[in-house]
Write a protein that holds these residues in place. Structure first.
Motif, short mmCIF file in Angstrom:
data_model
loop_
_atom_site.label_atom_id
_atom_site.label_comp_id
_atom_site.label_asym_id
_atom_site.label_seq_id
_atom_site.Cartn_x
_atom_site.Cartn_y
_atom_site.Cartn_z
N VAL A 4 -2.03 5.28 2.10
CA VAL A 4 -1.39 5.03 3.40
C VAL A 4 -0.75 6.31 3.90
O VAL A 4 -0.35 7.18 3.13
N SER A 5 -0.68 6.42 5.22
CA SER A 5 0.16 7.46 5.78
C SER A 5 1.07 6.79 6.80
O SER A 5 0.63 5.95 7.59
N PRO A 19 1.30 4.03 11.38
CA PRO A 19 0.97 3.65 10.01
C PRO A 19 -0.52 3.35 9.85
O PRO A 19 -1.09 2.56 10.61
N THR A 20 -1.14 4.01 8.90
CA THR A 20 -2.59 3.87 8.69
C THR A 20 -2.85 3.62 7.21
O THR A 20 -2.24 4.25 6.35
N ALA A 66 -10.57 1.53 7.09
CA ALA A 66 -9.23 2.00 7.45
C ALA A 66 -8.73 1.16 8.62
O ALA A 66 -9.52 0.61 9.39
N ALA A 67 -7.41 1.02 8.72
CA ALA A 67 -6.83 0.27 9.85
C ALA A 67 -5.44 0.80 10.13
O ALA A 67 -4.80 1.38 9.24
N ILE A 68 -5.01 0.59 11.37
CA ILE A 68 -3.61 0.92 11.68
C ILE A 68 -2.82 -0.38 11.79
O ILE A 68 -3.41 -1.45 12.01
N VAL A 75 2.44 -1.91 5.22
CA VAL A 75 1.91 -3.14 4.61
C VAL A 75 0.99 -3.85 5.61
O VAL A 75 -0.09 -4.35 5.24
N ASP A 76 1.40 -3.87 6.87
CA ASP A 76 0.55 -4.49 7.89
C ASP A 76 -0.79 -3.77 7.96
O ASP A 76 -1.86 -4.40 8.02
N ALA A 77 -0.76 -2.44 7.90
CA ALA A 77 -2.01 -1.67 7.95
C ALA A 77 -2.90 -2.01 6.76
O ALA A 77 -4.12 -2.17 6.90
N VAL A 78 -2.29 -2.17 5.58
CA VAL A 78 -3.04 -2.54 4.37
C VAL A 78 -3.72 -3.90 4.57
O VAL A 78 -4.91 -4.08 4.29
N CYS A 79 -2.95 -4.87 5.08
CA CYS A 79 -3.51 -6.23 5.27
C CYS A 79 -4.64 -6.20 6.29
O CYS A 79 -5.68 -6.87 6.11
N GLN A 80 -4.46 -5.41 7.35
CA GLN A 80 -5.52 -5.34 8.38
C GLN A 80 -6.80 -4.75 7.78
O GLN A 80 -7.90 -5.24 8.03
#
Ligand code: KIV
Ligand code: ZN
Length: 547
Positions: A415-416, A423-424, A440-442, A447-452
């Motif tokens: 994540v960055s 957040p990505t 990859a997702a933003i 955590v939201d980016a991870v779930c997406q």
């Protein structure tokens, strides 16, 4: 007076009624781990499941019977509706246990007779007697329950109980199915059964109850005063709706207030003989295991096992406790195993020290699981200086959750995020065939980016309904435990994971929940209490009871 085992028997139904809580479904490994821990806790009877529900439920009860049902271990019990097919399946499932029980039930309240069973009182009376006799032809230990006893006409219930005992029931269970009774009423109900059922001296009276009004534990304690000698309860009080009576609260009430309850069991008030066979020092560990594996988070102010149950926050309390613990403390935290958190291992500890400590803690992992858990331990030891028993328990419960044949495994998380950044997350997942996919997702945060990103990879519609993080131990290098609950098709699925990096723990917990969702969980399993009884006439002849 009812048959008296001389103490209060603890019947644990975490794996049956507890597992009926939305989102609490467990895989085979998890059920085995909980059953093994319940045996260490010292419960008298484990209700391991409802074998007729599905092949998976049958298999789990049978494996528990074979591995935990040793001659000096607990009685292994299965639930069966008062129907021949259920009872036959139950007998087969509990068969490998040295001490086995069939628990069969039918509703006795008019509201259930009219709207659920569509049967007359005379029919219910006959079915109860026939099915208990059939169960008794298969095993020696048969429990019979009058479902919705709390709202049943007592006179009809007395007749049903008398018939069930006459047909061979060795335990009669009185459930407050909808959690409606008050303590005085529930006590009177038990006293009434003792007074009006002529053959009650041939059976143990048991109670079962739900916590819709928060009264389940109080009701049970009143029942004990009136002759009940078996309590049906669950760890952390999990169960349908507001849950079941909580095991730890009942056991500790009977322990701490022994001198009050002793005379009701015909003992001198100052007798120090325990009222239950539970090893109280195992309570905290059992509570954590059940919470981790079911994803049912324990509220911080929950009696006995909540994070704050032994914390003295206010200044006045701390001052009193420092002068003399008895000022504000009725239970020593060590009695429930809370203070036992040894710093056991470190970076240089080897595989045999790791295995030995796990065995001391009561965990026996198969070779492959041990290898994986050891790899996790080494990884953790690189980041955390001292590894405590709590850390080891977190590693093991995560290991148990990664069932064989899971659809996805998490390969990497990156994540960055930070001030002025979007957040990505970049995630790599492997499918069951080992093929890897990266997305990859933003998101609004890491955590939201991870779930997406995970949702893009898995392509399984779901809604995140719960996300919680708590630390396993104190200290800045502590592991964070994440619990996630997803909803899909109206069913809840939970996932749990622990890591020193909470973003990694979140990703792993999400993957665990997705795997459960894909496996289907309990959504296809039959519910024992909802819906009518199978009709006897529809059953193949070979399946019909031989009575
Ligand atoms: O709540 C209930 O009535 C039950 C029975 C099946 C014992 O769980
Ligand atoms: Zn119940």
């Amino acid at each position: 007076m009812a048959r008296d085992p001389g103490r209060v028997l603890i019947f644990d139904t975490t794996l049956r009624d507890g597992e009926q809580s939305p989102g609490a479904s467990l895989n085979l490994e998890e059920k085995l781990a909980i059953a093994q821990q319940l045996a260490r806790l010292g419960v008298d009877i484990i209700e391991a499941g409802f074998p007729f529900a599905s092949p998976g439920d049958f298999n789990a009860v049978q494996r528990i019977a074979a591995t935990v049902g040793t001659p000096d271990g607990p009685v292994i019990c299965g639930l069966a509706r008062a129907a021949a097919g259920d009872i036959r399946a139950c007998a087969d499932a509990v068969g490998p246990a040295a001490n086995k029980r069939i628990h069969t039930f039918i509703a006795t309240s008019d509201i259930h007779l009219e709207h659920k069973l569509r049967k007359s009182r005379a029919e219910v009376l006959q079915i109860a007697a026939e099915m208990v006799a059939y169960a008794r032809s298969l095993v020696n230990d048969v429990e019979f329950s009058c479902e919705d006893a709390g709202r049943s006409d007592p006179d009809f219930m007395y007749q049903v109980i008398e018939a069930a005992i006459g047909a061979g029931a060795t335990t009669v269970n009185i459930p407050d199915t909808v959690g409606y009774a008050t303590p005085a009423e529930f006590g009177e109900l038990i006293a009434g059964i003792n007074a009006h059922v002529p053959n009650i001296d041939q059976a143990v009276i048991s109670v079962h109850g739900h916590n819709d009004l928060g009264l389940a534990v109080a009701n049970f304690l009143e029942a004990v005063k009136n002759g009940a000698r078996q309590l049906e309860c669950t760890i952390n009080g999990i169960g349908e709706r507001a849950g079941n009576a909580s095991l730890e609260e009942l056991v500790m009430a009977l322990h701490v207030r022994r001198s009050y309850y002793n005379p009701f069991l015909g003992r001198p008030a100052d007798s120090s003989e325990p009222l239950t066979g539970v090893r109280t020092e195992e309570i905290t560990k059992t509570s954590r295991l059940v919470s981790n594996l079911t994803g049912m988070v324990v509220q911080p102010n929950k009696a006995i096992v909540g994070a704050n149950a032994f914390a003295h926050e206010s200044g006045i309390h701390q001052d009193g406790v420092l002068k003399n613990r008895l000022t504000y403390e009725i239970i020593d935290a060590r009695t429930v195993g809370l203070a036992d958190n040894r710093i056991s291992l470190g970076k240089l500890s080897g595989r045999s020290a790791f295995r030995a400590r796990l065995e001391e803690l009561g965990y026996q992992l198969e070779r492959d699981d041990l290898d994986d858990a050891f790899a996790r331990f080494k990884e953790l030891a690189d980041r955390k200086r001292e590894i405590s028993d709590r850390d080891l328990e977190a590693i093991v419960s995560e290991q148990v959750q990664q069932s064989d044949g899971a659809c996805f495994s998490l390969r990497s998380v990156q994540v960055s995020c930070g001030t002025g950044l979007q957040p990505t997350a970049t995630i790599t997942l492997a499918g069951a065939d080992g093929a890897e996919l990266t997305e990859a997702a933003i998101g609004t945060g890491p955590v939201d980016a991870v779930c997406q990103a995970l949702n893009r990879l898995a392509q399984v519609p779901n809604e995140l309904v719960e996300f919680s993080v708590k630390s396993v131990t104190e200290g800045i290098d502590a592991m964070g435990e994440v619990t996630i609950r997803l909803r899909a098709g109206g069913v809840l699925y939970s996932g749990h994971a622990a890591d020193t990096d909470i973003v990694v723990a979140s990703a792993q917990a999400f993957v665990n929940a997705l795997n459960r969702l894909i496996a289907g969980g309990r959504s296809q399993a039959l519910h024992p209490q909802k819906g009518p009884l199978p009709v006897l006439g529809d059953m193949p002849l070979a399946e019909r009871p031989r009575v």
